[in-house]
Design a protein around this motif. Sequence first.
Motif, mmCIF file in Angstrom:
data_model
loop_
_atom_site.group_PDB
_atom_site.id
_atom_site.type_symbol
_atom_site.label_atom_id
_atom_site.label_comp_id
_atom_site.label_asym_id
_atom_site.label_seq_id
_atom_site.Cartn_x
_atom_site.Cartn_y
_atom_site.Cartn_z
ATOM 1 N N ASP A 14 1.553 5.178 -6.284
ATOM 2 C CA ASP A 14 0.269 5.556 -5.680
ATOM 3 C C ASP A 14 -0.707 4.411 -5.916
ATOM 4 O O ASP A 14 -1.392 4.363 -6.944
ATOM 5 N N ILE A 15 -0.750 3.469 -4.974
ATOM 6 C CA ILE A 15 -1.576 2.276 -5.113
ATOM 7 C C ILE A 15 -2.476 2.119 -3.896
ATOM 8 O O ILE A 15 -2.268 2.764 -2.868
ATOM 9 N N GLY A 16 -3.445 1.232 -4.013
ATOM 10 C CA GLY A 16 -4.396 1.011 -2.935
ATOM 11 C C GLY A 16 -3.828 0.190 -1.789
ATOM 12 O O GLY A 16 -2.764 -0.431 -1.902
ATOM 13 N N ARG A 17 -4.564 0.167 -0.690
ATOM 14 C CA ARG A 17 -4.127 -0.570 0.498
ATOM 15 C C ARG A 17 -4.098 -2.075 0.274
ATOM 16 O O ARG A 17 -3.399 -2.790 0.976
ATOM 17 N N ASP A 18 -4.880 -2.560 -0.680
ATOM 18 C CA ASP A 18 -4.902 -3.995 -0.971
ATOM 19 C C ASP A 18 -4.031 -4.340 -2.184
ATOM 20 O O ASP A 18 -4.237 -5.340 -2.849
ATOM 21 N N GLU A 19 -3.031 -3.488 -2.431
ATOM 22 C CA GLU A 19 -2.080 -3.691 -3.516
ATOM 23 C C GLU A 19 -0.669 -3.571 -2.956
ATOM 24 O O GLU A 19 -0.469 -3.096 -1.836
ATOM 25 N N GLY B 69 0.793 -1.233 0.000
ATOM 26 C CA GLY B 69 0.000 0.000 0.000
ATOM 27 C C GLY B 69 0.814 1.265 0.000
ATOM 28 O O GLY B 69 1.596 1.523 -0.915
ATOM 29 N N THR B 70 0.648 2.071 1.060
ATOM 30 C CA THR B 70 1.308 3.376 1.126
ATOM 31 C C THR B 70 2.825 3.280 1.297
ATOM 32 O O THR B 70 3.523 4.265 1.108
#
Length: 182
Positions: free
Chosen positions: A84-89, A78-79
Amino acid sequence: MILQTERMVLRPWRDTDAESLFEFAQDERVGPIAGWPPHQSVEESAEVIKTVFAQPGVFAVTLKGQDKAIGLVGLLLGTASNFDIGRDEAEVSYWIGVPFWGRGLIPEAVREILRYGFDDLKLQAIWSGYFDNNTQSKHVLDKCGFTYQFTQESVQTFMENAKRTEQLCRITKGEWQQLQAE
């Protein structure tokens, strides 16, 4: 957490890995194509282990039957990712020492990290990027089923005053599951 493949053990980094990290990370063919400068000392390698590599999801690549760190494979969730990706990535990163190039070890390690990310961590997508001059990394991503998504211009690297063009690729959980079924 320890992961295993047919030929490797992926394990957490240890302070005692500093000498082997330096052995491979001082080679100018390794770091610069990935955006980081060659290591200058064992002490610098020890500091990198302590401040960068010693985190969950980042593994030393070792050959089975040997316990010497010869490379790295890891997930930045995630962060924590550089993207800039999602929390489930997550973002996968990897490298291996030059003596081990061309043996298919890093694709094997990345495939295991994909399994870990999708099965164990329940991620929905895993990203990776490579700089334009890094054809080795592009081949790894191609072999592992990643697909090109977009290009980022003027990406700042860990090297002083260096900005490069980066190709970003992704594999989704569904795409990965489809590859496993084939």
